[in-house]
Scaffold this active site. Structure first.
Site, PDB file in Angstrom:
ATOM      1  N   HIS A 266      -0.015 -13.279 -20.193  1.00 45.15           N
ATOM      2  CA  HIS A 266      -0.733 -12.044 -21.588  1.00 45.15           C
ATOM      3  C   HIS A 266      -0.021 -10.342 -21.058  1.00 45.15           C
ATOM      4  CE1 HIS A 266      -4.964 -13.086 -21.052  1.00 45.15           C
ATOM      5  NE2 HIS A 266      -4.773 -13.953 -19.778  1.00 45.15           N
ATOM      6  N   CYS A 297      -8.422 -12.565 -18.385  1.00 39.30           N
ATOM      7  CA  CYS A 297      -8.294 -13.313 -18.057  1.00 39.30           C
ATOM      8  C   CYS A 297      -9.267 -12.918 -17.039  1.00 39.30           C
ATOM      9  CB  CYS A 297      -7.108 -14.315 -17.616  1.00 39.30           C
ATOM     10  SG  CYS A 297      -7.095 -15.995 -16.640  1.00 39.30           S
TER      11      CYS A 297
END
Length: 364
Positions: A266, A297
């Site tokens: 990310h 996440c």
């Protein structure tokens, strides 16, 4: 030899027989800056997605990985519209959902409804994430009850660290590979292509820095069991030019670059696009991202959204690469889904281009 032992060993001879540089497919202007004394794997006939070395395929993950961490359940109609808008913008691979635990990832509980409601676009693949045999069987049941095939591809996933994999699937990496081999066999028997994901390729949120060797071993295991491509995911988002180069130089020792993709998400530290550009120097031509920077996440504390597809397309087009994506339609989709979710559009390129186009329209 048992499956676990087989996947814990890598046949190093492949690095000798499959390592070379293809001057025909990688033009000198973007040729990887490899030391002359070393050889690296690269494209082989039939492995590259296109004969154009400047074409970069984008796998759009917004409707799956992007939405999975949203606090409120997104309705089916919005998910379907998002998928169809992304296809209209020119994305040729759009993750459409996941057959995962409703308790673990409640946002994906409506995947069956999404799959049976969306309109398929010719030439577009709609892969579904599948964690185990049960998930695949559920997907096949949906396929069987439909008038035609819904998806032609699934994605499977594991990690380079046991701690993250246990948090995600309650299995060690070795145990997950045993399960995934069964998934791949069943999927291929049913005519489905299989794409593999390896998470935590740079850093694990529980174990810290990951040795690139572990990533190569897990990636090779996925290729050996039949995945046509393996995507390397920087789950925590800590990657830098130095760590990305170290990873790439290790994995291409025995993994053909034409079967590698990168998912430098990310974008926790804002390095995702820069890391993608570094990976492209090694010949990678498939990249994962999420429109409007959607994502997060649940198994990686502190991880923010994914690399924004708009930012990535803007950077790629500016560097002379081609994507087949209509940037205006893509930016419009990012603005639309951000408003639908009542959240900030995390794409800086999306915000900037949208504001500029509005000003230009006002002056017309």
């Amino acid at each position: 030899m048992s499956t676990c032992l087989r996947y814990s060993k890598i046949i190093s001879s492949r690095a000798c027989t499959r390592s070379h540089i293809s001057n025909q497919l990688v033009p000198s202007t973007i040729r990887p800056p490899f030391p002359r004394q070393r050889a690296y794997a690269t494209y082989f006939p039939g492995e590259s997605a296109t004969s154009n070395p400047l074409f970069v395929k984008i796998v759009e993950c917004g409707a799956r990985d992007g939405l999975q961490n949203e606090p409120s359940i997104v309705d089916v109609e919005t998910k379907v519209q998002l998928i169809e808008r992304l296809g209209d913008a020119g994305l040729s691979s759009i993750e459409s959902g996941a057959m995962v635990s409703k308790k673990g990832v409640p946002q994906m509980a409506t995947t069956p409804e999404v799959l049976t409601s969306m309109k398929q676009r010719r030439g577009v693949s709609y892969p579904v994430l599948v964690p185990n045999v049960r998930g695949l069987e559920n997907l096949l049941q949906i396929q069987g009850s439909s008038s035609g095939p819904i998806v032609d591809e699934i994605a499977i996933f594991t990690a380079a660290s046991d701690s993250f994999n246990k948090a995600n699937t309650n299995k060690t990496v070795q145990e997950s590979l045993v399960e995934l081999e069964k998934v791949v066999k069943l999927a291929k028997d049913k005519g489905l292509r299989v794409r593999g994901y390896v998470s935590t390729v740079i850093t694990c949120p529980f174990e810290g820095a990951i040795e690139p060797r572990k990533v190569r071993e897990v990636g090779n295991a996925l290729l050996d069991m039949g995945c046509y491509e393996v995507s390397l995911g920087d789950t925590v988002g800590t990657g830098t030019e130095k760590t990305v180069k170290a990873l790439m130089e290790e994995v291409v020792r025995s993994m053909p670059i034409g079967k590698l993709a990168v998912s430098y998400n990310h974008d926790t530290f804002g390095m995702a696009v820069a890391n993608v550009m570094t990976a492209l120097q090694y010949g990678v031509r498939t990249v994962d991202s999420s429109v409007a920077g959607l994502g997060g996440c649940p198994f990686s504390p502190g991880a923010t959204g994914n690399a924004a597809t708009e930012d990535l397309v803007h950077a790629l087009h500016g560097a002379g690469y081609e994507t087949g994506v209509d940037i205006r339609k893509l930016v419009g989709t990012g603005v639309w889904i951000s408003e639908k979710l009542n959240r900030r559009n995390e794409s800086r390129a999306g915000r900037g281009l949208s504001a500029r186009w509005k000003r230009e329209e006002g002056k017309a």
